[in-house]
Design an enzyme around this catalytic site. Structure first.
Site, PDB file in Angstrom:
ATOM      1  N   SER A 138       0.862  -1.194   0.000  1.00 57.59           N
ATOM      2  CA  SER A 138       0.000   0.000   0.000  1.00 57.59           C
ATOM      3  C   SER A 138       0.890   1.233   0.000  1.00 57.59           C
ATOM      4  CB  SER A 138      -0.887   0.012   1.246  1.00 57.59           C
ATOM      5  OG  SER A 138      -1.644   1.212   1.302  1.00 57.59           O
TER       6      SER A 138
ATOM      7  N   TYR B 278      -1.890  -1.825  10.282  1.00 62.21           N
ATOM      8  CA  TYR B 278      -1.901  -2.182   8.853  1.00 62.21           C
ATOM      9  C   TYR B 278      -0.689  -1.596   8.109  1.00 62.21           C
ATOM     10  CZ  TYR B 278      -3.841  -1.742   4.005  1.00 62.21           C
ATOM     11  OH  TYR B 278      -4.050  -1.746   2.643  1.00 62.21           O
TER      12      TYR B 278
END
Ligand code: NAP
Length: 256
Positions: free
Chosen positions: A147, A160
């Site tokens: 990401s 995350y």
């Protein structure tokens, strides 16, 4: 051999975790279209059945494997099974990623471990086993879907990004450890994609406006827009690309 031939995955066997829908499905569909046999994984058999039907209905070759990536033993057994039944494993895409947006102080240690197990530990375990199979073959492609989050940060979202940055480190370490054996290891860092999971957010007028302002292309990404990057990294066209993070975010992360 033409440049288009170098994008072919004919004869390759690819495993895509979370390949039943979202970005993973678009990656699986592209790999199958390029000639690979694809194994799509997830926790829900019906989702995977739909994915397999869509791929085979389009002339591709696909199978489903139902398991939760947090079950490390199940993942290991599945990798061993694929390499036994198909005789090889050429491409592994670690695509599953769970997110839990909360202030850091709201997480207890068990919550943290659960998220790290799903987002990072699972990928480390699968990558280790796949890399050894690929080393023995003298060819392989490891790809992690990370990401832009981690390079960029917002409050209330710490675990995350930590896992995604851990994945980046893993892919780079594998790149140097296994490169001599014909195995490359890279990551794809998506920006904002309007997948099924993000459908409500992508339809939210405030977040449409946010994307217009923050993303140079002025919109959310369409799930199929991940496929070209993944096919490139999985193919011979990327034979000298190793240890790279390919950002696919419409330019969001480089805009001042
Ligand atoms: N979409 C974005 O904007 C975006 C942005 C940056 C990064 N990413 C990353 O890109 C990847 C894919 O994102 P996405 O939005 O396409 O994902 P998604 O829609 O949340 O999920 C994709 C697939 O993962 C499977 N899955 C989820 N948890 C699982 C688990 N514990 N074990 C096995 N399978 C599991 C789901 O199937 P089941 O529910 O049936 O298990 C689903 O098929 C993720 O790693 C995400 O972090 C996405």
């Amino acid at each position: 051999m033409s440049i288009f031939d170098r994008f072919s995955l004919e004869g390759r066997v690819a495993l895509i975790t979370g390949g039943g829908r979202g970005l993973g499905f678009e990656i699986a569909r592209a790999f199958a279209e390029a000639g690979a046999h694809v194994v799509v994984t997830g926790r829900t058999a019906a989702t995977l059945d739909r994915a397999v039907a869509a791929i085979t209905g389009n002339g591709g070759s696909a199978q489903a494997a139902v398991f939760d990536v947090a079950d490390i033993g199940a993942g290991r057994a599945m990798i061993a099974e694929i390499s036994k039944t198909r005789g090889r494993l050429d491409i592994l895409v670690n695509n599953v990623g769970a997110r839990d947006r909360r202030p850091l102080a709201a997480f207890n240690d068990d919550d943290i471990l659960d998220l790290i197990r799903t987002d990072l530990l699972s990928a480390i375990s699968l990558s280790r086993d796949a890399a050894e199979i690929m080393k023995a073959q003298g060819h392989g492609r490891l790809i992690a879907v990370t990401s832009i989050v981690g390079e960029m940060a917002r409050p209330g979202d710490a675990i995350y990004p930590a896992a995604k940055q851990g994945l980046t480190g893993l892919m780079r370490s594998i790149a140097v450890e296994y490169g001599a054996h014909g195995v490359t290891s890279n990551a794809i860092a998506p920006g904002m994609f309007a997948t099924e999971t993000n459908a409500a957010m992508a339809a939210n007028p405030d977040l449409v406006a946010f994307a217009r302002q923050r993303v140079p292309l002025q919109r959310w990404g369409r799930p199929q827009e991940i496929a070209g990057a993944a096919l490139f990294l999985a193919s011979d066209a990327a034979s000298f690309v190793n240890g790279h993070v390919l950002t696919v975010d419409g330019g969001m992360s480089i805009q001042m």
